[in-house]
Design an enzyme around this catalytic site. Structure first.
Site, PDB file in Angstrom:
ATOM      1  N   HIS A   1      -9.000   3.775   2.657  1.00  0.00           N
ATOM      2  CA  HIS A   1      -9.404   4.487   3.876  1.00  0.00           C
ATOM      3  C   HIS A   1     -10.916   4.483   4.118  1.00  0.00           C
ATOM      4  CE1 HIS A   1      -5.340   5.865   3.529  1.00  0.00           C
ATOM      5  NE2 HIS A   1      -5.432   6.681   4.550  1.00  0.00           N
TER       6      HIS A   1
ATOM      7  N   CYS B   1      -3.742  -1.024  -2.239  1.00  0.00           N
ATOM      8  CA  CYS B   1      -3.991   0.378  -2.567  1.00  0.00           C
ATOM      9  C   CYS B   1      -4.765   0.488  -3.889  1.00  0.00           C
ATOM     10  CB  CYS B   1      -2.640   1.075  -2.689  1.00  0.00           C
ATOM     11  SG  CYS B   1      -2.742   2.778  -3.202  1.00  0.00           S
TER      12      CYS B   1
ATOM     13  N   CYS C   1     -11.251   3.020  -2.083  1.00  0.00           N
ATOM     14  CA  CYS C   1     -10.025   3.528  -1.462  1.00  0.00           C
ATOM     15  C   CYS C   1      -9.855   2.811  -0.126  1.00  0.00           C
ATOM     16  CB  CYS C   1     -10.161   5.035  -1.240  1.00  0.00           C
ATOM     17  SG  CYS C   1      -8.812   5.763  -0.299  1.00  0.00           S
TER      18      CYS C   1
ATOM     19  N   ASP D   1       0.842  -1.194   0.000  1.00  0.00           N
ATOM     20  CA  ASP D   1       0.000   0.000   0.000  1.00  0.00           C
ATOM     21  C   ASP D   1       0.878   1.246   0.000  1.00  0.00           C
ATOM     22  OD1 ASP D   1      -2.587   1.287   0.297  1.00  0.00           O
ATOM     23  OD2 ASP D   1      -1.850   1.917   2.249  1.00  0.00           O
ATOM     24  N   SER D   2       0.238   2.376  -0.262  1.00  0.00           N
ATOM     25  CA  SER D   2       0.971   3.640  -0.236  1.00  0.00           C
ATOM     26  C   SER D   2       1.273   4.088   1.198  1.00  0.00           C
ATOM     27  CB  SER D   2       0.153   4.709  -0.950  1.00  0.00           C
ATOM     28  OG  SER D   2      -1.123   4.813  -0.347  1.00  0.00           O
TER      29      SER D   2
ATOM     30  N   GLU E   1      -7.320   9.862   8.390  1.00  0.00           N
ATOM     31  CA  GLU E   1      -6.061   9.756   9.146  1.00  0.00           C
ATOM     32  C   GLU E   1      -6.085  10.661  10.378  1.00  0.00           C
ATOM     33  OE1 GLU E   1      -2.470   9.652   6.874  1.00  0.00           O
ATOM     34  OE2 GLU E   1      -3.259   8.062   5.588  1.00  0.00           O
TER      35      GLU E   1
HETATM   36  N1  DGL Z   1      -4.159   3.815  -0.494  1.00  0.00           N
HETATM   37  C1  DGL Z   1      -4.760   4.848  -1.318  1.00  0.00           C
HETATM   38  C2  DGL Z   1      -5.932   4.256  -2.090  1.00  0.00           C
HETATM   39  O1  DGL Z   1      -6.493   3.225  -1.737  1.00  0.00           O
HETATM   40  C3  DGL Z   1      -5.199   6.040  -0.480  1.00  0.00           C
HETATM   41  C4  DGL Z   1      -4.047   6.833   0.106  1.00  0.00           C
HETATM   42  C5  DGL Z   1      -3.193   7.502  -0.960  1.00  0.00           C
HETATM   43  O2  DGL Z   1      -3.667   8.434  -1.647  1.00  0.00           O
HETATM   44  O3  DGL Z   1      -2.042   7.106  -1.090  1.00  0.00           O
HETATM   45  O4  DGL Z   1      -6.309   4.784  -3.100  1.00  0.00           O
END
Ligand code: DGL
Length: 268
Positions: A189, A76, A187, A13-14, A155
């Site tokens: 989040h 991600c 996403c 993930d990012s 967050e």
């Molecule tokens: N993990 C990213 C997503 O699912 C969200 C956070 C980011 O923008 O890096 O799109």
């Protein structure tokens, strides 16, 4: 016993968000070892260019492949939307990603064939969800909305905050006007905002949680390919991050729903 089965699943993930996918995997596949990489030094990806996201995704793929994982999961949505093909081309082990998983579930759940999709700007601009949904059902109508403010709000822990509610109402207005009956939370989040979204869209709109959808698809593949860990001992969970672990650890516990131990900082 095939030695592959006790190798870990590599999830990447990012940053922190992919822990929603890890959480769903831990619940669905309780005996699987997991190695996670979160690019906390460079998050967010959702507002970055395709070229940059691709380059980062390649580095993470190489890192996890060196850890000898048996399966890669792109948690991600942004990386899945932009870099899935490149990741798959680089990987000798199977690669699963959240978008196809969520698209499948959305198509099977919708009755009206009017599906809303929300995600980061990079995910929505890539059109990856619309493509994946149309591949499964050409008649489905997809209404997408980029929602860049949700990631920082989640967050910040503002899951039930008036400000988040206002932002969500604003973002969801155009998709709701299309009479959707299914909304894809595209996403990592967004699963944390499920109760707030459900309040806004009402009980008649089905929310598709990409983390849960991913865990189902992963369980299917593991079963089909006989990749399941045969050991019944408690599995190993290892978390790698690219920045100092403090923030990942404190915020991450909210995403994971349990304490985060074994977090290590690495440079790619
Ligand atoms: N993990 C990213 C997503 O699912 C969200 C956070 C980011 O923008 O890096 O799109």
């Amino acid at each position: 016993m095939d030695s592959k089965t006790n190798q870990a699943i590599g999830v990447f993930d990012s940053g922190i968000g992919g822990l929603t996918v890890v959480r769903a995997l831990m619940e669905r596949l309780p005996f699987e070892n997991i190695i996670y990489f979160g690019d906390t030094a460079r998050v967010p990806y959702g507002v970055k260019s395709v070229e940059t996201i691709n380059r980062y995704a390649m580095q993470i793929t190489e890192f996890l492949l060196k850890k000898d994982v048996k399966l890669l999961i792109v948690a991600c949505n942004t990386m899945a939307a932009v870099a899935y093909r490149a990741i798959r081309d680089l990987s000798p082990v199977p690669v699963l990603e959240v978008i196809e998983a969520s698209a499948k579930l959305a198509v099977s759940e919708t009755r009206s064939k009017a599906i809303g999709v929300i995600g980061t700007p990079a995910t929505i601009n890539s059109n990856a969800y619309a493509r994946a949904i149309h591949q499964l059902d050409r008649d489905a109508k997809v209404f997408s909305q980029a929602c860049p403010l949700f990631v920082p709000l989640v967050e910040e822990g503002w899951l039930d905050h008036e400000a988040t509610k206002l932002v969500a109402e604003e973002y969801l207005k155009p998709v709701m006007a299309e009479q959707i009956d299914t909304l894809v939370l595209g996403c990592t989040h967004y699963p944390l905002l499920k109760p707030l979204f459900q309040d806004i869209v009402g009980a008649n709109v089905r929310l598709i949680d990409s983390a849960e959808a991913m865990a189902e698809i992963a369980a299917d593949l593991i079963h089909r390919e006989n990749l399941g860990n045969t050991s019944r001992q408690s599995p190993d969970y290892l978390f790698y991050v690219s920045d100092v672990p403090y923030r990942f650890q404190t915020i991450g516990e909210r995403f994971l729903g349990r304490t985060l131990t074994r977090v290590e900082m690495v440079r790619l």
